[in-house]
Design a protein around this motif. Sequence first.
Motif, mmCIF file in Angstrom:
data_model
loop_
_atom_site.group_PDB
_atom_site.id
_atom_site.type_symbol
_atom_site.label_atom_id
_atom_site.label_comp_id
_atom_site.label_asym_id
_atom_site.label_seq_id
_atom_site.Cartn_x
_atom_site.Cartn_y
_atom_site.Cartn_z
ATOM 1 N N ARG A 37 1.524 0.916 8.593
ATOM 2 C CA ARG A 37 1.239 -0.194 9.497
ATOM 3 C C ARG A 37 0.095 0.148 10.442
ATOM 4 N NH1 ARG A 37 2.394 -1.542 14.259
ATOM 5 N NH2 ARG A 37 4.234 -0.604 14.994
ATOM 6 N N CYS A 38 0.112 1.330 11.035
ATOM 7 C CA CYS A 38 -0.962 1.743 11.958
ATOM 8 C C CYS A 38 -2.279 1.942 11.214
ATOM 9 C CB CYS A 38 -0.573 3.018 12.684
ATOM 10 S SG CYS A 38 0.761 2.810 13.868
ATOM 11 N N SER A 39 -2.215 2.448 9.996
ATOM 12 C CA SER A 39 -3.422 2.639 9.199
ATOM 13 C C SER A 39 -4.073 1.305 8.899
ATOM 14 C CB SER A 39 -3.080 3.373 7.900
ATOM 15 O OG SER A 39 -4.214 3.468 7.087
ATOM 16 N N ASP A 40 -3.273 0.310 8.520
ATOM 17 C CA ASP A 40 -3.822 -1.011 8.225
ATOM 18 C C ASP A 40 -4.421 -1.646 9.472
ATOM 19 O OD1 ASP A 40 -3.059 -0.708 5.633
ATOM 20 O OD2 ASP A 40 -1.243 -1.922 5.827
ATOM 21 N N MET A 41 -3.768 -1.496 10.619
ATOM 22 C CA MET A 41 -4.277 -2.091 11.857
ATOM 23 C C MET A 41 -5.529 -1.371 12.349
ATOM 24 S SD MET A 41 -0.826 -3.130 14.008
ATOM 25 C CE MET A 41 -1.175 -1.851 15.140
ATOM 26 N N THR A 42 -5.572 -0.043 12.228
ATOM 27 C CA THR A 42 -6.674 0.738 12.771
ATOM 28 C C THR A 42 -7.883 0.744 11.849
ATOM 29 O OG1 THR A 42 -5.073 2.155 13.856
ATOM 30 C CG2 THR A 42 -7.315 2.980 13.699
ATOM 31 N N TYR A 43 -7.667 1.064 10.580
ATOM 32 C CA TYR A 43 -8.782 1.239 9.658
ATOM 33 C C TYR A 43 -9.075 -0.014 8.851
ATOM 34 C CZ TYR A 43 -7.823 6.051 10.856
ATOM 35 O OH TYR A 43 -7.602 7.196 11.539
ATOM 36 N N GLY A 44 -8.102 -0.901 8.696
ATOM 37 C CA GLY A 44 -8.323 -2.145 7.986
ATOM 38 C C GLY A 44 -8.307 -2.040 6.477
ATOM 39 N N ASP A 45 -8.143 -0.859 5.926
ATOM 40 C CA ASP A 45 -8.126 -0.681 4.479
ATOM 41 C C ASP A 45 -6.704 -0.506 3.991
ATOM 42 O OD1 ASP A 45 -10.848 -0.757 4.407
ATOM 43 O OD2 ASP A 45 -11.124 1.387 4.148
ATOM 44 N N LYS A 46 -6.410 -1.125 2.864
ATOM 45 C CA LYS A 46 -5.164 -0.858 2.156
ATOM 46 C C LYS A 46 -5.547 -0.133 0.879
ATOM 47 C CE LYS A 46 -2.351 -4.610 3.858
ATOM 48 N NZ LYS A 46 -1.450 -5.705 3.511
ATOM 49 N N TRP A 47 -4.860 0.957 0.601
ATOM 50 C CA TRP A 47 -5.208 1.794 -0.535
ATOM 51 C C TRP A 47 -4.222 1.586 -1.670
ATOM 52 C CZ3 TRP A 47 -9.739 4.296 -0.527
ATOM 53 C CH2 TRP A 47 -10.381 4.447 0.697
ATOM 54 N N TYR A 48 -4.770 1.502 -2.891
ATOM 55 C CA TYR A 48 -3.967 1.304 -4.097
ATOM 56 C C TYR A 48 -4.329 2.392 -5.106
ATOM 57 C CZ TYR A 48 -3.562 -3.302 -1.982
ATOM 58 O OH TYR A 48 -3.337 -4.327 -1.112
ATOM 59 N N PRO A 49 -3.341 2.961 -5.808
ATOM 60 C CA PRO A 49 -3.643 4.024 -6.774
ATOM 61 C C PRO A 49 -4.373 3.492 -8.004
ATOM 62 C CG PRO A 49 -1.326 3.456 -6.847
ATOM 63 C CD PRO A 49 -1.914 2.681 -5.708
ATOM 64 N N ILE A 50 -5.304 4.289 -8.515
ATOM 65 C CA ILE A 50 -5.984 3.992 -9.770
ATOM 66 C C ILE A 50 -5.259 4.778 -10.851
ATOM 67 C CG2 ILE A 50 -8.140 4.154 -11.059
ATOM 68 C CD1 ILE A 50 -9.638 3.973 -8.426
ATOM 69 N N ILE A 51 -4.601 4.075 -11.743
ATOM 70 C CA ILE A 51 -3.737 4.701 -12.737
ATOM 71 C C ILE A 51 -4.487 4.860 -14.054
ATOM 72 C CG2 ILE A 51 -1.544 4.457 -13.988
ATOM 73 C CD1 ILE A 51 -0.645 2.686 -11.603
ATOM 74 N N GLY A 52 -4.281 5.992 -14.722
ATOM 75 C CA GLY A 52 -4.853 6.206 -16.047
ATOM 76 C C GLY A 52 -6.033 7.147 -16.073
ATOM 77 N N LEU A 103 -12.449 -2.763 -11.123
ATOM 78 C CA LEU A 103 -11.405 -1.838 -10.646
ATOM 79 C C LEU A 103 -10.603 -2.484 -9.528
ATOM 80 C CD1 LEU A 103 -13.136 1.667 -10.539
ATOM 81 C CD2 LEU A 103 -11.297 0.945 -12.054
ATOM 82 N N MET A 104 -11.290 -3.181 -8.614
ATOM 83 C CA MET A 104 -10.588 -3.844 -7.518
ATOM 84 C C MET A 104 -9.704 -4.969 -8.049
ATOM 85 S SD MET A 104 -13.471 -3.978 -4.535
ATOM 86 C CE MET A 104 -12.484 -5.048 -3.538
ATOM 87 N N LYS A 105 -10.203 -5.747 -9.013
ATOM 88 C CA LYS A 105 -9.397 -6.829 -9.576
ATOM 89 C C LYS A 105 -8.164 -6.300 -10.289
ATOM 90 C CE LYS A 105 -13.132 -10.112 -10.238
ATOM 91 N NZ LYS A 105 -13.961 -10.819 -11.219
ATOM 92 N N ARG A 106 -8.303 -5.150 -10.939
ATOM 93 C CA ARG A 106 -7.198 -4.608 -11.724
ATOM 94 C C ARG A 106 -6.135 -3.934 -10.866
ATOM 95 N NH1 ARG A 106 -7.799 -0.142 -16.490
ATOM 96 N NH2 ARG A 106 -5.593 -0.035 -17.020
ATOM 97 N N PHE A 107 -6.566 -3.156 -9.862
ATOM 98 C CA PHE A 107 -5.624 -2.322 -9.118
ATOM 99 C C PHE A 107 -5.295 -2.813 -7.714
ATOM 100 C CE2 PHE A 107 -7.568 0.655 -12.180
ATOM 101 C CZ PHE A 107 -6.423 1.006 -12.861
ATOM 102 N N CYS A 108 -6.130 -3.622 -7.078
ATOM 103 C CA CYS A 108 -5.880 -4.093 -5.715
ATOM 104 C C CYS A 108 -5.070 -5.383 -5.757
ATOM 105 C CB CYS A 108 -7.182 -4.308 -4.954
ATOM 106 S SG CYS A 108 -8.069 -2.814 -4.630
ATOM 107 N N THR A 109 -3.774 -5.243 -5.920
ATOM 108 C CA THR A 109 -2.892 -6.399 -5.948
ATOM 109 C C THR A 109 -1.817 -6.209 -4.896
ATOM 110 O OG1 THR A 109 -1.518 -5.349 -7.634
ATOM 111 C CG2 THR A 109 -3.244 -6.826 -8.392
ATOM 112 N N GLU A 110 -1.444 -7.286 -4.239
ATOM 113 C CA GLU A 110 -0.350 -7.217 -3.268
ATOM 114 C C GLU A 110 0.959 -7.086 -4.022
ATOM 115 O OE1 GLU A 110 -0.206 -7.052 0.059
ATOM 116 O OE2 GLU A 110 -2.393 -6.871 0.007
ATOM 117 N N ARG A 111 1.797 -6.179 -3.549
ATOM 118 C CA ARG A 111 3.079 -5.937 -4.225
ATOM 119 C C ARG A 111 4.197 -6.338 -3.349
ATOM 120 N NH1 ARG A 111 1.420 -0.323 -7.114
ATOM 121 N NH2 ARG A 111 -0.503 -1.148 -7.842
#
Length: 111
Positions: A37-52, A103-111
């Motif tokens: 929560r603090c990371s999203d508020m402070t840095y504004g980035d949400k990180w998603y794993p790149i699989i494969g 890559l963003m379209k494939r892996f950056c999805t809200e879960r």
Amino acid sequence: MEQCSFCKIEKLENDFYMYSIHNMTRGRVQKGYVCKRCSDMTYGDKWYPIIGYDEKCEISNHGSVRELRENRYFNITRVQNAGTSYVYLTKNGKSMRKNIGPLMKRFCTER
């Protein structure tokens, strides 16, 4: 239970996005945690794993790519060509140039 550096709330270790490890004198190790929560508020980035891929890589919702090596995150260098950004990722020992947009379209999805 670990404590967030910003909000000072204790949470489980898997509730943190990023952390830093500092080797202190006499072999001590100091870890600094930032909760999701603090990371999203402070840095504004949400990180998603790149699989494969061979490396442990993550992509943000802003198009940044980072790699986890030796318990630290390192940014992967982006190559810009005619307005299109690329990164080089390794799969099965071969280096591959990947476009950041798909890559963003494939892996950056809200879960």
